[in-house]
Design a protein around this motif. Sequence first.
Motif, PDB file in Angstrom:
ATOM      1  N   SER A 220       1.014  -1.267   0.016  1.00  9.76           N
ATOM      2  CA  SER A 220      -0.103   0.318   0.044  1.00  9.76           C
ATOM      3  C   SER A 220       0.795   1.543   0.097  1.00  9.76           C
ATOM      4  O   SER A 220      -0.053   2.426  -0.457  1.00  9.76           O
ATOM      5  N   THR A 221       2.661   1.167  -0.056  1.00  5.62           N
ATOM      6  CA  THR A 221       3.102   2.231  -0.144  1.00  5.62           C
ATOM      7  C   THR A 221       3.850   2.323  -1.441  1.00  5.62           C
ATOM      8  O   THR A 221       4.381   0.841  -1.216  1.00  5.62           O
TER       9      THR A 221
ATOM     10  N   ARG B  15       0.986   7.407   0.007  1.00  4.02           N
ATOM     11  CA  ARG B  15       0.313   6.430   0.832  1.00  4.02           C
ATOM     12  C   ARG B  15      -1.421   6.492  -0.033  1.00  4.02           C
ATOM     13  O   ARG B  15      -1.451   7.383  -0.289  1.00  4.02           O
ATOM     14  N   PRO B  16      -1.648   5.665   0.664  1.00  6.11           N
ATOM     15  CA  PRO B  16      -3.564   5.964  -0.294  1.00  6.11           C
ATOM     16  C   PRO B  16      -4.341   7.425   0.690  1.00  6.11           C
ATOM     17  O   PRO B  16      -5.123   8.407  -0.520  1.00  6.11           O
ATOM     18  N   ILE B  17      -3.559   8.311   1.601  1.00  7.48           N
ATOM     19  CA  ILE B  17      -4.091   9.793   1.862  1.00  7.48           C
ATOM     20  C   ILE B  17      -2.817  10.762   1.703  1.00  7.48           C
ATOM     21  O   ILE B  17      -3.322  12.221   1.971  1.00  7.48           O
ATOM     22  N   TYR B  18      -1.708  10.388   1.609  1.00  4.87           N
ATOM     23  CA  TYR B  18      -0.921  11.040   1.241  1.00  4.87           C
ATOM     24  C   TYR B  18       0.648  10.908   0.443  1.00  4.87           C
ATOM     25  O   TYR B  18       0.159   9.913  -0.325  1.00  4.87           O
TER      26      TYR B  18
ATOM     27  N   GLY C 226      -6.541  13.090  -5.353  1.00  2.00           N
ATOM     28  CA  GLY C 226      -5.756  11.796  -4.447  1.00  2.00           C
ATOM     29  C   GLY C 226      -4.388  12.174  -4.774  1.00  2.00           C
ATOM     30  O   GLY C 226      -4.097  13.187  -5.668  1.00  2.00           O
ATOM     31  N   PRO C 227      -3.670  11.812  -3.621  1.00  5.69           N
ATOM     32  CA  PRO C 227      -2.456  11.806  -3.456  1.00  5.69           C
ATOM     33  C   PRO C 227      -1.733  10.887  -5.095  1.00  5.69           C
ATOM     34  O   PRO C 227      -0.746  11.204  -5.158  1.00  5.69           O
TER      35      PRO C 227
ATOM     36  N   ALA D 246      -1.740   1.529  -2.984  1.00 11.17           N
ATOM     37  CA  ALA D 246      -2.210   2.603  -2.812  1.00 11.17           C
ATOM     38  C   ALA D 246      -3.200   3.666  -4.173  1.00 11.17           C
ATOM     39  O   ALA D 246      -3.979   4.690  -4.999  1.00 11.17           O
TER      40      ALA D 246
END
Length: 168
Positions: free
Chosen positions: A15-16, A45-48, A77-78, A154
């Motif tokens: 996920s990274t 990452r999924p949120i940043y 999104g990132p 991600a």
Amino acid sequence: VTLSNPVGATLGAQSTATVTITSNDAANGPSPVRDASFNTEFFLRPIYLVTVHDGKTRTIAAVQDICDRSDHVLGEGPGALMYRIVDRMVDNYRPEIDQLERWLDELEEQVFDAPRKETLREILEVKHDVMAVRRIGAPQRDAIARLARREFTALGDELTYRFRDVYD
């Protein structure tokens, strides 16, 4: 930069996405490909998204300007933000490749029409630039290929298709 591993977390999980892109963003002068390349690190990452660079990249500045003017860009999104940055970095190589092609055409004309002593030196300079493009480009192509192959959760399917476009 030091990254620590919080309890229960794993750095580098699927996920990274951790990617290094070598760019010619600060390029100028007679040999921009060879003389002005630098790395930009991406931690997705999924949120940043975290980027690490020297602060002189014209791509990051241009994408930041787009984000400042258009709220929807950050809302994508990132992963989409990373795509925008990487796509622009890759696009920035096109003028340097075009310059190398023009330089080779000029050298070809000189060799056959009006050979000079300096032509051999210029041919060696072009050779060094082409080698620099290969040295920089091959790892970048591999990194972008990993992004295009859905190796990182991600990135969703839509973004992997976008990265395939960058890869091509």
